[in-house]
Design a protein around this motif. Structure first.
Motif, PDB file in Angstrom:
ATOM      1  N   THR A  88       0.819  -1.206   0.000  1.00 30.54           N
ATOM      2  CA  THR A  88       0.000   0.000   0.000  1.00 30.54           C
ATOM      3  C   THR A  88       0.862   1.269   0.000  1.00 30.54           C
ATOM      4  N   VAL A 115       1.314   5.139  -2.464  1.00 34.13           N
ATOM      5  CA  VAL A 115       1.564   5.538  -3.838  1.00 34.13           C
ATOM      6  C   VAL A 115       2.997   5.296  -4.279  1.00 34.13           C
ATOM      7  N   GLU A 126      -4.847   2.349  -6.708  1.00 30.76           N
ATOM      8  CA  GLU A 126      -5.297   1.691  -5.498  1.00 30.76           C
ATOM      9  C   GLU A 126      -6.815   1.629  -5.584  1.00 30.76           C
ATOM     10  N   ASN A 148      -8.852   2.506  -3.569  1.00 28.91           N
ATOM     11  CA  ASN A 148      -9.444   3.728  -3.011  1.00 28.91           C
ATOM     12  C   ASN A 148      -9.483   4.902  -4.002  1.00 28.91           C
ATOM     13  N   ARG A 192      -3.026  -5.995   7.994  1.00 29.92           N
ATOM     14  CA  ARG A 192      -1.811  -5.158   7.978  1.00 29.92           C
ATOM     15  C   ARG A 192      -1.988  -3.966   8.923  1.00 29.92           C
ATOM     16  N   SER A 205      -2.028  -0.170   9.829  1.00 30.84           N
ATOM     17  CA  SER A 205      -2.238   1.044   9.037  1.00 30.84           C
ATOM     18  C   SER A 205      -0.987   1.918   9.087  1.00 30.84           C
ATOM     19  N   GLY A 206      -0.744   2.649   8.008  1.00 36.25           N
ATOM     20  CA  GLY A 206       0.372   3.600   7.999  1.00 36.25           C
ATOM     21  C   GLY A 206      -0.084   4.996   8.369  1.00 36.25           C
ATOM     22  N   THR A 207      -1.372   5.196   8.517  1.00 35.50           N
ATOM     23  CA  THR A 207      -1.866   6.550   8.778  1.00 35.50           C
ATOM     24  C   THR A 207      -2.713   6.667  10.041  1.00 35.50           C
ATOM     25  N   ARG A 259      -5.676  -3.015  10.090  1.00 33.39           N
ATOM     26  CA  ARG A 259      -6.788  -3.171   9.144  1.00 33.39           C
ATOM     27  C   ARG A 259      -6.947  -4.630   8.738  1.00 33.39           C
TER      28      ARG A 259
END
Ligand code: 16G
Ligand code: MG
Length: 549
Positions: A359, A361, A378, A380, A503, A505-507, A512
């Motif tokens: 995940t 960009v 993605e 999203n 995984r 989350s990175g934010t 998740r």
């Protein structure tokens, strides 16, 4: 230029003290959190941008102040490298170190270390261009950013309120100006003109289709889309801008925008589109887009990033073939969140090479550069189509023998200008989708026919420490906590077309859980069971995931 004046930096830093007890991390998309905690971070990111510009021979570095789809009280900041790519990964760690240095002395120590490790010539000029979205916290943060930049003596361009992709475009244009790689005129007007002209060429001779209603999340996309639409002209594109209130506090991303629509699978507030009408939603900084419509039987139908990728790939492949430039190979890049039906359709029906990456960009973008034409999205709604320098050369120099070939080449060339090559761009992607639909004279329903999404579910699980989750295989397999993956696999095996992965989350401070299966019931049951497993076995806190059957 004189060397860096460290006393000046120390003095400026006293006006932007780091709060105690906060650990900052430069994550998937920069720093992002409550705006009132960001002053010291933004000041230090300014310094880092200037250092990186010095390192890169005074090229322009981009700085964007935004928190995308996050709530209005949040803000964030990220750096853009000279050609419009995300900040090189090895420098993310420097950003984190600068943000976490507690005192002015520590800060200066870290700066000196960065200078030494990168062999930076302090006397080189620094050039930085920055922009912000419409968040109310933006102006104060920009002042802190400027303080940071000035403390190192950087030259600055304030690009004002812009979408994130506009800042990427501007950065790339400034650094390629006057070279053979010139990406365009470095101004907002240049951006609109480039896109509008390319769109006109891409749809030339085809009748206009019905109006597109666009939910702009009450963010920066609203004024920018209106401006873009004006340049394109309503003789060829009718756009109706909705959720364009950037002034009333609390409205940004509230029950609207691409992230809300994708996550909740429903119409945004303020967009009551009737059956058969065409809708789309941007996110808060206009780098994501999803499309949708309401079917005759009243069901909400979402056309997400996966659908955009399939549409774009099939159109580009057809053009390449008709134009007679078959040597140019197209590939698609996805993440584990891509719907299984989408991957199946691309691989087994369209027979396109598909790669799956982590995940974020930067991972997709990097992978897409490996293809002649790399389509990356993605689920999203964040993505773009990249043309390699060789593909661009082939497309621009191809000779045509028939009128049909000439027409395809003309449209393909238009796409190379229409599609933002620096980063996923909701406005450019919107025009890309519209151009394809116009060429095919398709409704959203026609587009939706390609394949049917498997029911999917995304669940957030709050755990005491999400950093204990370590994945591999493009985040599809957990290696830690040891043994958890085997248990997930055992559950997945019980469901037809079942797939699930976990995984961190990175934010956000959550883990998740993604699940999909043949039916809605099975999918929800699988999501529920895997979430429960994570909660029970890996330090779940708060409430056990709700059952959503
Ligand atoms: C960031 C990423 C986006 C990714 C999302 C995942 C960029 C510019 N943005 O918004 O691509 O889908 O994070 O969030 O890289 P998560 O790690 O919280 O699931
Ligand atoms: Mg965004």
């Amino acid at each position: 230029m004189a060397s860096i004046n460290y006393d000046q930096i120390k003095e400026a830093a006293t006006h932007h003290p780091k709060p105690q007890d906060i650990k900052y991390t430069y994550g998937t998309a920069g720093f992002r959190m409550r705006a009132d905690l960001l002053d010291s971070v933004v000041f230090r990111v300014g310094i880092l941008a200037a250092l990186r510009s010095k390192k890169l021979d005074s090229k322009f570095l981009g700085v964007m102040v935004t928190a995308s789809h996050n709530p209005e009280r949040d803000n964030g900041i990220k750096l853009v490298d000279p050609y419009g790519d995300m900040l090189e990964q090895s420098w993310e760690e420097y950003a984190t170190q600068l943000a976490n240095s507690q005192t002015e002395d520590e800060l200066v120590e870290v700066i000196k270390r960065i200078v030494v490790e990168n062999n930076i010539d302090e006397t080189k000029e620094a050039n930085v261009v920055y922009a912000r979205d419409t968040r109310p916290s933006g102006p104060a943060l920009v002042m802190a950013l400027e303080d940071g930049l000035k403390s190192v003596g950087s030259e600055v361009i304030d690009f004002g309120i812009k979408t994130t992709p506009q800042l990427h475009y501007m950065t790339c244009c400034l650094n390629t100006k006057g070279t053979e790689k010139s990406y365009g005129d470095p101004s907002e007007l240049g951006y609109y003109k480039k896109l509008a002209e390319a769109f006109r060429k891409a749809v030339d001779g085809k009748p206009r289709i019905s109006a597109l209603y666009v939910d702009c999340a009450n963010g920066v996309g609203a004024p920018k889309l209106s401006e873009l639409a004006r340049h394109v002209g309503d003789d060829i594109l009718e756009v109706i801008v909705a959720n364009d209130d950037t002034r009333t506090q609390g409205k940004l991303n509230h029950l609207c925008g691409a992230d809300y629509v994708k996550t909740c699978q429903r119409l945004p507030l303020g967009m009551d589109i009737e059956k058969g009408k065409r809708g789309a939603s941007l996110d808060g900084d206009a780098d994501r887009i999803v499309f949708y419509f309401v079917d005759e039987d009243g069901t909400f139908k979402l056309l997400d990033g996966d659908k955009i990728a399939a549409l774009a790939a099939s159109f580009v492949i057809d053009l390449v073939k008709t134009a007679g430039v078959e040597g140019v190979k197209v590939g698609v890049v996805q993440t584990a969140y891509a719907n299984g039906s989408a991957t199946n359709y691309l691989k087994n029906v369209m027979k396109v090479p598909v790669s799956c990456v982590s995940t974020g960009v930067k991972h997709l973008h990097h992978e897409a550069t490996k293809y002649d034409i790399g389509v990356y999205f993605e689920a999203n709604g964040h993505g773009t189509v990249l043309f390699s320098p060789e593909a661009l050369k082939t497309i621009s120099s191809a000779k045509c023998e028939t009128a049909e070939q000439e027409d395809a080449l003309k449209r393909l060339r238009a796409l190379t200008d229409l599609i933002n090559q620096t980063v996923g761009d909701a406005l450019s992607d919107m025009l890309l989708v519209e151009a394809i639909l116009v060429n095919k004279q398709w409704t959203l329903k026609d587009w939706d026919q390609a394949y049917t999404d498997l029911p999917s579910r995304l669940v957030k699980v709050v755990v005491s420490d999400r950093h204990i989750f370590k994945g591999t295989n493009a985040e599809r397999t957990l290696i830690e906590p040891v043994g958890l993956q085997e248990k997930i696999d055992a559950l997945v095996g019980k469901y037809k077309d079942g797939r699930s992965f976990v995984r961190p989350s990175g934010t956000e401070d959550v883990v998740r859980v993604y699940a999909e299966a043949a039916t809605r019931e099975e999918c929800d049951e699988l999501a529920y069971k895997v979430s429960g497993l994570v909660y029970d076995e890996a330090g779940g806190t708060g409430g056990r995931p709700e059952e959503f059957l």
